[in-house]
Design a protein around this motif. Structure first.
Motif, PDB file in Angstrom:
ATOM      1  N   THR A 184      58.034 -12.223  40.068  1.00  0.00           N
ATOM      2  CA  THR A 184      58.646 -13.554  40.086  1.00  0.00           C
ATOM      3  C   THR A 184      57.690 -14.644  40.565  1.00  0.00           C
ATOM      4  O   THR A 184      57.934 -15.825  40.323  1.00  0.00           O
ATOM      5  N   GLN A 185      56.632 -14.284  41.264  1.00  0.00           N
ATOM      6  CA  GLN A 185      55.569 -15.215  41.664  1.00  0.00           C
ATOM      7  C   GLN A 185      56.120 -16.487  42.310  1.00  0.00           C
ATOM      8  O   GLN A 185      55.982 -17.586  41.760  1.00  0.00           O
ATOM      9  N   PRO A 186      56.697 -16.375  43.517  1.00  0.00           N
ATOM     10  CA  PRO A 186      57.324 -17.538  44.148  1.00  0.00           C
ATOM     11  C   PRO A 186      56.361 -18.492  44.849  1.00  0.00           C
ATOM     12  O   PRO A 186      56.782 -19.555  45.306  1.00  0.00           O
ATOM     13  N   ALA A 187      55.090 -18.150  44.959  1.00  0.00           N
ATOM     14  CA  ALA A 187      54.138 -18.971  45.732  1.00  0.00           C
ATOM     15  C   ALA A 187      53.583 -20.124  44.906  1.00  0.00           C
ATOM     16  O   ALA A 187      53.213 -19.958  43.739  1.00  0.00           O
ATOM     17  N   ARG A 188      53.533 -21.300  45.523  1.00  0.00           N
ATOM     18  CA  ARG A 188      52.860 -22.468  44.970  1.00  0.00           C
ATOM     19  C   ARG A 188      52.083 -23.124  46.111  1.00  0.00           C
ATOM     20  O   ARG A 188      52.445 -22.969  47.284  1.00  0.00           O
ATOM     21  N   TYR A 189      51.051 -23.894  45.796  1.00  0.00           N
ATOM     22  CA  TYR A 189      50.217 -24.507  46.823  1.00  0.00           C
ATOM     23  C   TYR A 189      49.922 -25.965  46.505  1.00  0.00           C
ATOM     24  O   TYR A 189      49.616 -26.303  45.364  1.00  0.00           O
ATOM     25  N   LEU A 190      50.020 -26.804  47.521  1.00  0.00           N
ATOM     26  CA  LEU A 190      49.475 -28.157  47.483  1.00  0.00           C
ATOM     27  C   LEU A 190      48.091 -28.063  48.095  1.00  0.00           C
ATOM     28  O   LEU A 190      47.921 -27.436  49.148  1.00  0.00           O
ATOM     29  N   VAL A 191      47.097 -28.680  47.462  1.00  0.00           N
ATOM     30  CA  VAL A 191      45.706 -28.450  47.855  1.00  0.00           C
ATOM     31  C   VAL A 191      44.955 -29.777  47.981  1.00  0.00           C
ATOM     32  O   VAL A 191      44.924 -30.572  47.041  1.00  0.00           O
ATOM     33  N   GLY A 192      44.344 -29.974  49.152  1.00  0.00           N
ATOM     34  CA  GLY A 192      43.519 -31.167  49.352  1.00  0.00           C
ATOM     35  C   GLY A 192      42.211 -30.817  50.029  1.00  0.00           C
ATOM     36  O   GLY A 192      42.172 -29.930  50.881  1.00  0.00           O
ATOM     37  N   ARG A 193      41.143 -31.490  49.623  1.00  0.00           N
ATOM     38  CA  ARG A 193      39.840 -31.350  50.296  1.00  0.00           C
ATOM     39  C   ARG A 193      39.613 -32.571  51.178  1.00  0.00           C
ATOM     40  O   ARG A 193      40.062 -33.669  50.838  1.00  0.00           O
ATOM     41  N   ARG A 194      38.883 -32.347  52.283  1.00  0.00           N
ATOM     42  CA  ARG A 194      38.612 -33.432  53.224  1.00  0.00           C
ATOM     43  C   ARG A 194      38.132 -34.676  52.470  1.00  0.00           C
ATOM     44  O   ARG A 194      37.238 -34.602  51.638  1.00  0.00           O
ATOM     45  N   GLY A 195      38.761 -35.798  52.758  1.00  0.00           N
ATOM     46  CA  GLY A 195      38.378 -37.059  52.134  1.00  0.00           C
ATOM     47  C   GLY A 195      39.269 -37.477  50.979  1.00  0.00           C
ATOM     48  O   GLY A 195      39.270 -38.655  50.622  1.00  0.00           O
ATOM     49  N   ASP A 196      40.034 -36.539  50.404  1.00  0.00           N
ATOM     50  CA  ASP A 196      40.892 -36.965  49.295  1.00  0.00           C
ATOM     51  C   ASP A 196      42.300 -37.303  49.798  1.00  0.00           C
ATOM     52  O   ASP A 196      42.663 -37.041  50.949  1.00  0.00           O
ATOM     53  N   ALA A 197      43.099 -37.923  48.921  1.00  0.00           N
ATOM     54  CA  ALA A 197      44.422 -38.403  49.306  1.00  0.00           C
ATOM     55  C   ALA A 197      45.362 -37.267  49.681  1.00  0.00           C
ATOM     56  O   ALA A 197      46.173 -37.397  50.599  1.00  0.00           O
ATOM     57  N   THR A 198      45.273 -36.148  48.962  1.00  0.00           N
ATOM     58  CA  THR A 198      46.149 -35.016  49.259  1.00  0.00           C
ATOM     59  C   THR A 198      45.882 -34.495  50.664  1.00  0.00           C
ATOM     60  O   THR A 198      46.813 -34.231  51.433  1.00  0.00           O
ATOM     61  N   PHE A 199      44.618 -34.350  51.032  1.00  0.00           N
ATOM     62  CA  PHE A 199      44.248 -33.926  52.382  1.00  0.00           C
ATOM     63  C   PHE A 199      44.874 -34.869  53.405  1.00  0.00           C
ATOM     64  O   PHE A 199      45.475 -34.433  54.396  1.00  0.00           O
ATOM     65  N   GLY A 200      44.739 -36.161  53.183  1.00  0.00           N
ATOM     66  CA  GLY A 200      45.267 -37.146  54.119  1.00  0.00           C
ATOM     67  C   GLY A 200      46.769 -37.058  54.288  1.00  0.00           C
ATOM     68  O   GLY A 200      47.291 -37.180  55.408  1.00  0.00           O
ATOM     69  N   ARG A 201      47.490 -36.856  53.188  1.00  0.00           N
ATOM     70  CA  ARG A 201      48.953 -36.751  53.279  1.00  0.00           C
ATOM     71  C   ARG A 201      49.384 -35.475  53.990  1.00  0.00           C
ATOM     72  O   ARG A 201      50.338 -35.482  54.761  1.00  0.00           O
ATOM     73  N   ILE A 202      48.684 -34.360  53.717  1.00  0.00           N
ATOM     74  CA  ILE A 202      49.007 -33.122  54.431  1.00  0.00           C
ATOM     75  C   ILE A 202      48.701 -33.289  55.918  1.00  0.00           C
ATOM     76  O   ILE A 202      49.519 -32.937  56.774  1.00  0.00           O
ATOM     77  N   LEU A 203      47.535 -33.848  56.237  1.00  0.00           N
ATOM     78  CA  LEU A 203      47.163 -34.058  57.632  1.00  0.00           C
ATOM     79  C   LEU A 203      48.212 -34.913  58.345  1.00  0.00           C
ATOM     80  O   LEU A 203      48.606 -34.617  59.482  1.00  0.00           O
ATOM     81  N   GLY A 204      48.693 -35.940  57.684  1.00  0.00           N
ATOM     82  CA  GLY A 204      49.700 -36.819  58.270  1.00  0.00           C
ATOM     83  C   GLY A 204      51.022 -36.134  58.545  1.00  0.00           C
ATOM     84  O   GLY A 204      51.794 -36.589  59.394  1.00  0.00           O
ATOM     85  N   ALA A 205      51.309 -35.039  57.838  1.00  0.00           N
ATOM     86  CA  ALA A 205      52.564 -34.308  58.032  1.00  0.00           C
ATOM     87  C   ALA A 205      52.473 -33.259  59.141  1.00  0.00           C
ATOM     88  O   ALA A 205      53.492 -32.691  59.536  1.00  0.00           O
ATOM     89  N   LEU A 206      51.257 -32.994  59.647  1.00  0.00           N
ATOM     90  CA  LEU A 206      51.100 -32.016  60.715  1.00  0.00           C
ATOM     91  C   LEU A 206      51.571 -32.594  62.042  1.00  0.00           C
ATOM     92  O   LEU A 206      51.584 -33.807  62.238  1.00  0.00           O
ATOM     93  N   THR A 207      51.935 -31.709  62.967  1.00  0.00           N
ATOM     94  CA  THR A 207      52.247 -32.162  64.324  1.00  0.00           C
ATOM     95  C   THR A 207      50.999 -32.773  64.932  1.00  0.00           C
ATOM     96  O   THR A 207      49.868 -32.487  64.510  1.00  0.00           O
ATOM     97  N   GLU A 208      51.190 -33.599  65.957  1.00  0.00           N
ATOM     98  CA  GLU A 208      50.053 -34.234  66.618  1.00  0.00           C
ATOM     99  C   GLU A 208      49.075 -33.193  67.150  1.00  0.00           C
ATOM    100  O   GLU A 208      47.858 -33.345  67.031  1.00  0.00           O
ATOM    101  N   ARG A 209      49.602 -32.123  67.723  1.00  0.00           N
ATOM    102  CA  ARG A 209      48.754 -31.064  68.277  1.00  0.00           C
ATOM    103  C   ARG A 209      47.880 -30.447  67.182  1.00  0.00           C
ATOM    104  O   ARG A 209      46.692 -30.203  67.381  1.00  0.00           O
ATOM    105  N   ASN A 210      48.455 -30.168  66.018  1.00  0.00           N
ATOM    106  CA  ASN A 210      47.672 -29.590  64.922  1.00  0.00           C
ATOM    107  C   ASN A 210      46.700 -30.598  64.322  1.00  0.00           C
ATOM    108  O   ASN A 210      45.588 -30.238  63.941  1.00  0.00           O
ATOM    109  N   ARG A 211      47.095 -31.862  64.243  1.00  0.00           N
ATOM    110  CA  ARG A 211      46.173 -32.894  63.728  1.00  0.00           C
ATOM    111  C   ARG A 211      44.928 -33.003  64.597  1.00  0.00           C
ATOM    112  O   ARG A 211      43.844 -33.318  64.101  1.00  0.00           O
ATOM    113  N   SER A 212      45.073 -32.728  65.912  1.00  0.00           N
ATOM    114  CA  SER A 212      43.959 -32.907  66.842  1.00  0.00           C
ATOM    115  C   SER A 212      42.764 -32.027  66.513  1.00  0.00           C
ATOM    116  O   SER A 212      41.644 -32.336  66.905  1.00  0.00           O
TER     117      SER A 212
END
Length: 198
Positions: free
Chosen positions: A51-79
């Motif tokens: 059934t292959q239930p896995a999907r991934y959002l993928v961003g590399r440092r500097g791109d918009a996807t990376f920034g949006r994922i980083l913004g969704a992390l807790t403050e502790r994880n963003r640090s």
């Protein structure tokens, strides 16, 4: 920094070397080729009825996807995660054209394990995180209702723990890896009875 597992039996190198550091080199690159290999490893994980239930959002440092994922992390994880070369979010698809996907979470977990072991094979480290806002990911990326953002993953080049700054973080990073004993992990006859041959 390497922290190989202390095991009672030989393991594949990627398994023995896999751990979840937070100290990542902010100049270290995670290439698209490495990400492609990691995602291929995840894609070929087993799943219930294929059934292959896995999907991934993928961003590399500097791109918009990376920034949006980083913004969704807790403050502790963003640090610390801002130093990662790539940030991903593993998403579990719960329904397909046949209906509910059985064991979708298990399938996503298997894919995630393949992904992080491939990261180790690529000379990288991967740290999986529950500390993020799934609703922010859902809204920011248009994730459909049948898909559940389940875990964020930071991937990068390992660095020395001192990059983390705080003494407690450095000590935690340098601490030995621990697991319960095999006798408390695998049972025979009755629950809690260790397998004599192990």
């Amino acid at each position: 920094m390497r922290k190989p597992a202390e095991t009672s039996a030989p393991l594949a190198e990627e398994i023995a070397q896999r751990w979840s550091p937070r100290a990542l080199d902010e100049t270290g690159e995670v290439s698209w080729a490495q990400l492609r290999s990691m995602l291929e490893a995840a894609r070929w994980a087993p799943s219930f009825g294929n059934t292959q239930p896995a999907r991934y959002l993928v961003g590399r440092r500097g791109d918009a996807t990376f920034g949006r994922i980083l913004g969704a992390l807790t403050e502790r994880n963003r640090s610390w995660a801002h130093r990662a070369g790539a940030l991903l979010v593993a998403v579990m698809v719960t329904r397909n054209e046949k209906g509910e996907i059985p064991y979708a979470e298990y399938g996503l977990g298997l894919a995630g394990q393949n992904l992080v072991l491939q990261a180790v094979h690529e000379g990288l480290a991967a740290h999986q995180m529950a500390g993020f806002d799934p609703d922010a990911i859902r809204a920011g990326f248009g994730v459909p209702p049948e898909a559940v953002p389940r875990v964020a993953i930071a991937v990068g080049v390992p660095a020395e723990p001192e990059i983390l700054g705080e003494d407690r973080d450095v000590a935690r990073e340098r601490a030995p890896r621990r697991r319960i004993a095999l006798g408390d992990f695998a049972f025979a006859d009755t629950w809690g009875s260790a397998v004599p041959e192990l």
